[in-house]
Design an enzyme around this catalytic site. Structure first.
Site, PDB file in Angstrom:
ATOM      1  CG  HIS A 170      -9.270  12.364  -7.805  1.00 20.11           C
ATOM      2  ND1 HIS A 170      -8.760  12.676  -6.567  1.00 20.11           N
ATOM      3  CD2 HIS A 170      -8.971  11.049  -7.999  1.00 20.11           C
ATOM      4  CE1 HIS A 170      -8.197  11.611  -6.031  1.00 20.11           C
ATOM      5  NE2 HIS A 170      -8.299  10.601  -6.884  1.00 20.11           N
ATOM      6  NE  ARG A 227      -8.497   7.850 -14.056  1.00 21.67           N
ATOM      7  CZ  ARG A 227      -7.862   7.471 -12.966  1.00 21.67           C
ATOM      8  NH1 ARG A 227      -7.639   6.211 -12.742  1.00 21.67           N
ATOM      9  NH2 ARG A 227      -7.446   8.356 -12.102  1.00 21.67           N
ATOM     10  NE  ARG A 268     -14.055  -0.461   4.483  1.00 22.40           N
ATOM     11  CZ  ARG A 268     -14.248  -0.859   3.231  1.00 22.40           C
ATOM     12  NH1 ARG A 268     -15.421  -1.306   2.878  1.00 22.40           N
ATOM     13  NH2 ARG A 268     -13.291  -0.811   2.346  1.00 22.40           N
ATOM     14  CG  ASP A 305     -10.482  -0.040   4.570  1.00 20.87           C
ATOM     15  OD1 ASP A 305     -11.348   0.647   5.144  1.00 20.87           O
ATOM     16  OD2 ASP A 305     -10.719  -0.772   3.594  1.00 20.87           O
ATOM     17  CG  ASN A 331      -9.356   3.501 -14.824  1.00 19.99           C
ATOM     18  OD1 ASN A 331      -8.152   3.700 -14.994  1.00 19.99           O
ATOM     19  ND2 ASN A 331      -9.990   3.897 -13.740  1.00 19.99           N
ATOM     20  CG  HIS A 359     -12.428  12.145  -5.274  1.00 17.20           C
ATOM     21  ND1 HIS A 359     -13.167  11.687  -6.339  1.00 17.20           N
ATOM     22  CD2 HIS A 359     -11.578  11.140  -4.966  1.00 17.20           C
ATOM     23  CE1 HIS A 359     -12.783  10.462  -6.648  1.00 17.20           C
ATOM     24  NE2 HIS A 359     -11.813  10.111  -5.834  1.00 17.20           N
ATOM     25  N   GLY A 376     -11.176   9.255  -1.119  1.00 15.70           N
ATOM     26  CA  GLY A 376     -11.044   7.813  -1.320  1.00 15.70           C
ATOM     27  C   GLY A 376      -9.655   7.414  -0.894  1.00 15.70           C
ATOM     28  NE  ARG A 408      -0.966   8.728  -4.482  1.00 15.43           N
ATOM     29  CZ  ARG A 408      -2.126   8.779  -5.141  1.00 15.43           C
ATOM     30  NH1 ARG A 408      -2.969   9.775  -4.942  1.00 15.43           N
ATOM     31  NH2 ARG A 408      -2.419   7.857  -6.023  1.00 15.43           N
ATOM     32  CD  GLU A 459     -13.337   8.887 -10.962  1.00 15.09           C
ATOM     33  OE1 GLU A 459     -12.284   9.375 -11.345  1.00 15.09           O
ATOM     34  OE2 GLU A 459     -13.415   8.119  -9.989  1.00 15.09           O
TER      35      GLU A 459
HETATM   36  P1  AMP Z   1     -11.987   4.699  -3.373  1.00 10.17           P
HETATM   37  O1  AMP Z   1     -10.527   4.951  -3.596  1.00 10.17           O
HETATM   38  O2  AMP Z   1     -12.858   5.831  -3.786  1.00 10.17           O
HETATM   39  O3  AMP Z   1     -12.433   3.373  -3.910  1.00 10.17           O
HETATM   40  O4  AMP Z   1     -12.167   4.589  -1.778  1.00 10.17           O
HETATM   41  C1  AMP Z   1     -11.588   3.557  -1.061  1.00 10.17           C
HETATM   42  C2  AMP Z   1     -11.570   3.917   0.416  1.00 10.17           C
HETATM   43  O5  AMP Z   1     -12.903   4.166   0.878  1.00 10.17           O
HETATM   44  C3  AMP Z   1     -11.045   2.762   1.265  1.00 10.17           C
HETATM   45  O6  AMP Z   1      -9.709   3.002   1.592  1.00 10.17           O
HETATM   46  C4  AMP Z   1     -11.888   2.795   2.508  1.00 10.17           C
HETATM   47  O7  AMP Z   1     -11.091   3.302   3.538  1.00 10.17           O
HETATM   48  C5  AMP Z   1     -12.984   3.813   2.245  1.00 10.17           C
HETATM   49  N1  AMP Z   1     -14.297   3.240   2.546  1.00 10.17           N
HETATM   50  C6  AMP Z   1     -15.072   2.476   1.758  1.00 10.17           C
HETATM   51  N2  AMP Z   1     -16.217   2.125   2.403  1.00 10.17           N
HETATM   52  C7  AMP Z   1     -16.151   2.688   3.627  1.00 10.17           C
HETATM   53  C8  AMP Z   1     -17.007   2.713   4.781  1.00 10.17           C
HETATM   54  N3  AMP Z   1     -18.166   2.090   4.795  1.00 10.17           N
HETATM   55  N4  AMP Z   1     -16.582   3.403   5.855  1.00 10.17           N
HETATM   56  C9  AMP Z   1     -15.399   4.048   5.855  1.00 10.17           C
HETATM   57  N5  AMP Z   1     -14.570   4.055   4.812  1.00 10.17           N
HETATM   58  C10 AMP Z   1     -14.921   3.390   3.720  1.00 10.17           C
END
Ligand code: AMP
Length: 399
Positions: free
Chosen positions: A180, A91, A286, A284, A7, A208, A210, A241, A385
């Site tokens: 995705h 990918r 979190r 993020d 990827n 999805h 993320g 975005r 993926e």
């Molecule tokens: P991805 O693009 O699928 O890797 O997702 C990344 C996003 O997942 C990050 O921006 C985090 O905000 C979110 N994320 C990952 N772990 C957690 C968690 N334990 N609680 C809340 N959000 C999370």
């Protein structure tokens, strides 16, 4: 047969070596800062410690050369030589209308992917560099392209057309493509297995969620709509975005702030989403959840606006499919945040959804998180993926 899944991003390269028969992960890793000072390779053979090598990587060919060296290394390697890698699965982000499924990479296919560069200028050129590098280093090994857009090619015209002059579609193929797709396909198929139902009999919504985020409606085993569009900018509010906005905002802000179209596009892609909405607190979730829990306005408005947009898409896709059997959460936020799932599902009482708090608190496995009497089920399905790409690659090369 071992499949190397690649990827490629503009300055990064993620890889996994997967045994296609047992579906076991043999090794994985990441090259970062390719072409930038401070580049490094993090390599992890399964069950062993990570090895970080800080070394200059001028381009993707050098990065892949290092990856292959790690995989065949005498002490930390996992294969004797490159002949033990049966195929490479790449990918590819944008396949336009040309690719409704994965395909063996030939010179014609490379040309067709190049033709889609304009539609994904940040991604496709990087994917092509990865293909060229593998071709140079492993010329005899078959390569397969797995497209992010392919799963969504089943969308009917009414879902993929925009309310624009039709000639833009005819001349430039301006339409909804969706992204995705590998994840939406993997998760929706897995959901059918978890529910013990036939894929072809189900109405599913896949969220999805993320850093990039999209929703899809999968009816009777086919994608019938998805939230990302011509590019990954449309739809949900994402990490940075904007997702859906009134297109007139572009001109309005351009005048107010004296910005060019390119500058506005950078704002929409890199400075908006939950990052922008939270006044740059964080992209993020979190951090945003922590802010929400402290009762701060930035965290509250951002989390609530994000959850509202997801809920709105679920409502729209329920209407588009005339019902829904199950809603699936996946990706970083969808898989890990019981808090966000709760925020979304608490708005879905009209679908007969009651969350099972104990199930919702679990992590890292396929889960049904609704109570048995819920009429619509809610699932958490960790996406994979790379495994999906390895499966597609294996299916094509074994023919
Ligand atoms: P991805 O693009 O699928 O890797 O997702 C990344 C996003 O997942 C990050 O921006 C985090 O905000 C979110 N994320 C990952 N772990 C957690 C968690 N334990 N609680 C809340 N959000 C999370």
């Amino acid at each position: 047969m071992n499949i190397l899944v690649i990827n490629c991003g503009s300055s990064s390269l993620k890889f996994q070596l997967i045994d296609a028969v047992t579906e076991e992960l043999i090794a994985k890793g990441l090259c970062e800062r390719i072409g930038i000072e401070g580049s490094q390779l993090v390599y992890q053979p399964t069950g062993k410690d990570k090895i970080t090598t800080v070394t200059p990587m001028e381009d993707h060919t050098q990065a892949i050369r290092l990856v292959l060296k790690s995989l065949t290394d005498e002490t930390s390697g996992v294969v004797k030589d490159l002949s033990e890698i049966g195929a490479v699965g790449h990918r590819i982000v944008h396949g336009g209308e040309k690719f409704a499924s994965s395909t063996l990479i030939t010179d014609e296919v490379v040309q067709a992917i190049t033709d889609c560069n304009e539609l994904a200028p940040l991604h496709n050129p990087a994917n092509l560099i990865g293909i060229a590098a593998c071709k140079e280093l492993m010329p005899e090994t078959p390569m397969v392209g797995v497209f992010d857009t392919a799963f969504h090619q089943t969308m009917p015209q009414e879902a993929y057309l925009y309310g624009l002059p039709y000639e833009y579609y005819e001349k430039y193929k301006v339409r909804r493509y969706g992204f995705h797709g590998t994840s939406h396909s993997y998760v929706s198929k897995r959901a059918a297995e978890v529910l013990g139902k036939k894929y072809e009999d189900l109405k599913l919504i896949v969220c999805h969620l993320g850093n990039g985020a999209s929703v899809s409606a999968v009816k009777n085993g086919k994608c019938i709509d998805t939230s990302m569009g011509l590019t990954p900018l449309e739809g949900l509010i994402m990490g940075t975005r904007s997702g859906d906005i009134d297109p007139a905002i572009i001109e309005f802000i351009a005048h107010k702030e004296g910005k060019s179209i390119d500058e506005i596009m950078t704002v929409l892609n890199k400075k908006s989403g939950v990052l922008g909405l939270s006044s740059n607190l964080s992209s993020d979730f979190r951090d945003l959840q922590a802010s929400y829990e402290k009762g701060e306005d930035a965290g509250i408005r951002t989390m609530e606006t994000f959850a509202y947009r997801v809920t709105k898409y679920i409502g729209a896709y329920t209407a588009a499919m005339n019902g829904v059997d199950a809603i699936c959460f996946t990706a970083g936020l969808g898989e890990n945040s019981s808090f966000m799932r709760d925020m979304v599902c608490s708005r879905l009482g009209y679908l007969g959804i009651t969350l099972d708090e104990e199930q919702n608190a679990k992590r890292g496995e396929d889960l049904v998180i609704t109570t048995p009497d819920s009429t619509t089920k809610v699932l958490v399905i960790p996406t994979n993926e790379e495994l999906a790409i390895a499966r597609e690659t294996f299916a094509i090369v074994k023919k």
